[in-house]
Scaffold this motif. Structure first.
Motif, PDB file in Angstrom:
ATOM      1  N   ARG A  43       0.672  -0.904   0.073  1.00  0.00           N
ATOM      2  CA  ARG A  43      -0.158   0.162  -0.350  1.00  0.00           C
ATOM      3  C   ARG A  43       0.680   0.887   0.461  1.00  0.00           C
ATOM      4  NH1 ARG A  43      -5.167  -1.172  -0.539  1.00  0.00           N
ATOM      5  NH2 ARG A  43      -6.197  -2.863  -0.225  1.00  0.00           N
ATOM      6  N   PRO A  44       0.428   2.580  -0.808  1.00  0.00           N
ATOM      7  CA  PRO A  44       1.653   3.315  -1.150  1.00  0.00           C
ATOM      8  C   PRO A  44       1.524   4.330   0.204  1.00  0.00           C
ATOM      9  CG  PRO A  44      -0.156   3.036  -2.809  1.00  0.00           C
ATOM     10  CD  PRO A  44      -0.180   2.259  -2.570  1.00  0.00           C
ATOM     11  N   ARG A  49      -1.464   7.848  -4.664  1.00  0.00           N
ATOM     12  CA  ARG A  49      -1.437   7.856  -6.244  1.00  0.00           C
ATOM     13  C   ARG A  49      -1.536   6.383  -6.198  1.00  0.00           C
ATOM     14  NH1 ARG A  49       4.393   9.171  -3.286  1.00  0.00           N
ATOM     15  NH2 ARG A  49       4.340   7.756  -1.981  1.00  0.00           N
ATOM     16  N   GLY A  50      -2.604   5.420  -5.389  1.00  0.00           N
ATOM     17  CA  GLY A  50      -3.493   4.003  -6.459  1.00  0.00           C
ATOM     18  C   GLY A  50      -3.376   3.505  -4.959  1.00  0.00           C
ATOM     19  N   ASP A  51      -4.219   2.661  -5.450  1.00  0.00           N
ATOM     20  CA  ASP A  51      -3.609   1.533  -4.756  1.00  0.00           C
ATOM     21  C   ASP A  51      -3.070   0.782  -3.844  1.00  0.00           C
ATOM     22  OD1 ASP A  51      -7.104   1.709  -3.605  1.00  0.00           O
ATOM     23  OD2 ASP A  51      -7.488   1.571  -6.282  1.00  0.00           O
ATOM     24  N   ALA A  53       1.323  -0.299  -5.192  1.00  0.00           N
ATOM     25  CA  ALA A  53       1.917   0.398  -6.113  1.00  0.00           C
ATOM     26  C   ALA A  53       3.243  -1.112  -5.545  1.00  0.00           C
ATOM     27  CB  ALA A  53       3.299   1.653  -4.691  1.00  0.00           C
ATOM     28  N   ASN A  55       7.862  -2.022  -6.741  1.00  0.00           N
ATOM     29  CA  ASN A  55       8.695  -1.649  -6.534  1.00  0.00           C
ATOM     30  C   ASN A  55      10.011  -2.928  -7.741  1.00  0.00           C
ATOM     31  OD1 ASN A  55       9.771  -3.860  -4.308  1.00  0.00           O
ATOM     32  ND2 ASN A  55      10.534  -3.254  -3.725  1.00  0.00           N
ATOM     33  N   GLU A  94       0.583   2.984 -13.729  1.00  0.00           N
ATOM     34  CA  GLU A  94       1.237   4.036 -13.678  1.00  0.00           C
ATOM     35  C   GLU A  94       2.212   3.682 -13.999  1.00  0.00           C
ATOM     36  OE1 GLU A  94      -0.636   7.756 -12.010  1.00  0.00           O
ATOM     37  OE2 GLU A  94      -2.687   7.557 -13.022  1.00  0.00           O
ATOM     38  N   ALA A  96       5.988   5.741 -12.454  1.00  0.00           N
ATOM     39  CA  ALA A  96       6.389   7.087 -11.965  1.00  0.00           C
ATOM     40  C   ALA A  96       8.330   6.927 -11.379  1.00  0.00           C
ATOM     41  CB  ALA A  96       5.548   7.125 -10.935  1.00  0.00           C
ATOM     42  N   PHE A 100       8.498   3.208  -9.654  1.00  0.00           N
ATOM     43  CA  PHE A 100       7.202   2.774  -8.899  1.00  0.00           C
ATOM     44  C   PHE A 100       6.203   2.429 -10.111  1.00  0.00           C
ATOM     45  CE2 PHE A 100       9.458   4.694  -5.755  1.00  0.00           C
ATOM     46  CZ  PHE A 100       9.066   3.857  -4.855  1.00  0.00           C
ATOM     47  N   ASN A 102       2.426   2.634  -9.675  1.00  0.00           N
ATOM     48  CA  ASN A 102       1.177   2.807  -9.456  1.00  0.00           C
ATOM     49  C   ASN A 102      -0.019   1.721  -9.843  1.00  0.00           C
ATOM     50  OD1 ASN A 102       2.290   4.011  -7.187  1.00  0.00           O
ATOM     51  ND2 ASN A 102       3.441   5.667  -8.662  1.00  0.00           N
ATOM     52  N   ARG A 104      -4.005   0.750  -9.785  1.00  0.00           N
ATOM     53  CA  ARG A 104      -5.306   1.163  -9.172  1.00  0.00           C
ATOM     54  C   ARG A 104      -5.863   0.649  -9.032  1.00  0.00           C
ATOM     55  NH1 ARG A 104      -6.495   6.733  -7.798  1.00  0.00           N
ATOM     56  NH2 ARG A 104      -4.294   6.997  -8.700  1.00  0.00           N
TER      57      ARG A 104
END
Length: 569
Positions: A43-44, A49-51, A53, A55, A94, A96, A100, A102, A104
């Motif tokens: 979870r970010p 940034r979204g639901d 993330a 790495n 997305e 980033a 990362f 991101n 949703r």
RNA sequence: GCGCCCGUAGCUCAGUGGAUAGAGCGUCAGGUUGCGGACCUGAAGGCCGUGGGUUCGAGUCCCGCCGGGCGCGCCA
């Protein structure tokens, strides 16, 4: 979906990302560098940034000698989203900087999970462990020479909470209490009781608490008569009786705290059933035993212990030490088929970890299957000064006294919200004062508020749709464009993740934090979204369903902590 | 002396090597003609004990130091 387990949305997303990586990887040259970079889906910190993330691209950049952004774009391009696959839980991905992903969630995935909660309220939040185990957890195990005092609270709650979490994560758990009814403490207790009864002074190693005086009045005549008849020192006979009185009181206290034990095992039965002798034989057979100064010694240094340990005080197999009984107990526990043996110990016992693990190895067990969880010390303070606790002198605050002033729910929350390894200063007066503003009540209040809404809905004929109503998912998806609904739905679906994390870390403070966040999100929803609106029957029905799912989630989170979820308060 | 645990906001505590270090309580300033105000919104408040190192990135991993707790029984 397996009936007893909920696929966390996180694991669904993880699978989608892994699949995407597998496809994206086809276009990249093979790597020769080893990499064990796991796909982390988290979870970010910033929810905008979204639901979720990941790495993954940052982790894979090095072994694949590619820029993280390049890998991230490749994965993102291969992730199926609801734009291309209506079954995908992912609405968008997305990229980033520095690499990362991101992610949703799709509204239909949130709606489907919400309906799943309503269909399976009893099991919601439970997961199936990758490798389910039969686990034995031994905790508290205070000797029955006096009532439990507040120093025993942490072990009791820590063990109980661990058992609840492991059971929810799919393991089979046995809760066990080991007590000494064998050593000189029992005799000293008996001698104290006898001394009081006969008006003599309590011996030096005796016990002085009020409970000792109570027992002195209540000794059954047959106990004394039995001792006289057999010629045994009455201290032993009375000690055994008194010790059992105390043990039964301890059991009652623990049940009151919500800590149930499946098995009460006494040290004497361990000896009488031959387990200690058997264990010594096995150490001997392993060649790990020698004699020194008239004693029998276990060569624990062979398995990493600091020094060798005496197991028998004489070479004729008599007078086993406490450690010898521990080894016998270990053999007995494994004989019952557990794959994992867990001990909850106060950190003052950390010196025993190495020797017990050494014994496990010598006995032929995998010492990774023997696990000690050490709880940090609780300093009890009053006005900034430490309050000493001593069972022997009778100067202590009993658990029952404490719980009389601080509710069980508040006390459970207090310990559940702290890591076992974290030292705690427990200010008794402060705890009493703060009991009424304990976060447990905040969470319970959210639950009670929803119960009240549901009562009101029934009274006014606006009952929520049935859980298996085929229109439900559609109704729910219809309201998820609203900010309050979207936020609430996103919170409730997290429970299985929280349970997974708690089981993996063997800590419960993630659950208390989650329950608090969920309650906060609900209270905000309550402020912004009117649930019961006669002019909007569809919207009301959908909101009722969402709120009912929230209530189940709150109740199950509290249930994991052994805390009640009242319908009114 | 050796070993283990801990050091994060005024207090009590979170923080799986990731993006701007969080929560509760406390403090301060606000909020209710709707379904429970035990509620909500906002603000102030941090050399993450300290000095090095590892790397794209350290509160998190490694080493040293400082401070606190605990252990080093043929006791249980």
């Amino acid at each position: 979906m397996t009936p007893n387990a909920d696929p966390s949305l996180r694991s669904q997303v993880r699978k989608a990302i892994e699949d995407a990586w597998a496809r994206a990887q086809a276009g990249l040259p093979e790597t020769t560098e080893p990499h064990d970079a796991p796909v982390t889906i988290e979870r970010p910190a910033d929810p905008t940034r979204g639901d979720f993330a990941s790495n993954i691209a940052l982790r894979l950049a090095k072994p694949y000698r590619r820029a993280p952004l390049e890998i991230a774009r490749a994965i993102a391009a291969h992730v199926a989203t609801t734009a291309t696959d209506p079954n995908s839980p992912i609405a968008s991905v997305e990229v980033a900087p520095p690499g990362f992903l991101n992610i949703r969630l799709a509204d239909h995935a949130l709606a489907a999970t919400t309906q799943h909660i309503l269909l399976n309220p009893a099991t919601w939040g439970r997961t199936v462990a990758a490798h389910p185990e039969r686990v034995n957890v031994e905790f508290v195990s205070a000797n029955p020479t006096g009532p439990l005092h507040i120093g025993n609270a942490r072990g009791a709650f820590t063990g109980d909470l661990l058992c609840r979490v492991m059971a929810a994560a799919g393991h089979t758990v046995t809760r066990e209490y080991y007590f000494n009814d064998f050593g000189s403490q029992v005799k000293n207790l008996g001698a104290s009781v006898v001394a009081i009864r006969e008006g003599c002074e309590i011996p030096e190693d005796g016990y002085h608490g009020d409970y000792v005086y109570d027992m002195a009045r209540d000794i059954p005549p047959e106990v004394l008569a039995g001792a006289e008849k057999s010629g045994e020192d009455p201290s032993w006979a009375v000690g055994r009786w008194a010790s059992e009185q105390v043990r039964a009181g301890i059991e009652a206290s623990l049940e009151h705290l919500g800590c149930h034990f499946d098995i009460w095992r006494s040290e004497s039965t361990l000896h009488n059933d031959g387990w200690v002798a058997k264990a010594v034989d096995r150490l001997r057979a392993a060649g790990d035993v020698y004699e020194e100064d008239g004693a029998v010694v276990f060569r624990s240094t062979r398995y990493g212990d600091d020094k060798d340990r005496v197991i028998l005080r004489s070479t004729d197999d008599a007078a086993p030490t406490y450690f010898a009984a521990d080894i016998g107990y270990l053999v007995e526990k494994f004989s019952r088929g557990y794959e994992r043996i867990v001990f909850i110990w106060g950190e003052d016992h950390h010196g025993y970890v190495a020797r017990v693990k050494a014994a496990a190895q010598s006995l032929g067990f995998d010492d990774d299957h023997v696990q000690m969880i050490l709880t940090a010390w609780v300093r009890f303070v009053r006005d900034g000064k430490e309050v000493p606790m001593s069972k022997r002198t009778g100067e202590f605050i009993t658990l029952d006294e404490l719980l009389g002033e601080i509710g069980v729910d508040a006390a459970r929350w207090f310990f559940a919200s702290r890591a076992a390894s974290s030292g705690i200063d427990f200010d008794i007066e402060l705890a009493k004062k703060q009991s009424s503003e304990n976060p447990a009540y905040y969470v319970q209040y959210a639950h009670a508020r929803i119960a009240s809404i549901l009562r009101k809905a029934t009274e006014s004929g606006m009952a929520p749709p049935a859980a298996d109503d085929p229109r439900l998912a559609e109704l729910l998806a219809g309201i998820l464009s609203g900010a309050p609904e979207a936020q609430l739905a996103r919170q409730i679906v997290r429970l299985p993740e929280v349970v997974e994390d708690a089981a993996a870390s063997e800590e419960t403070h993630g659950i208390t934090a989650y329950a608090t966040e969920l309650a906060t999100t609900f209270h905000a929803f309550y402020r912004d979204a009117r649930v019961l609106d006669p002019d909007e029957p569809d919207r009301s029905a959908a909101r009722l369903a969402l709120v009912a799912a929230t209530m189940t989630t709150l109740a199950n989170a509290l249930g994991l902590l052994g805390i009640s979820a009242p319908e009114s308060m």
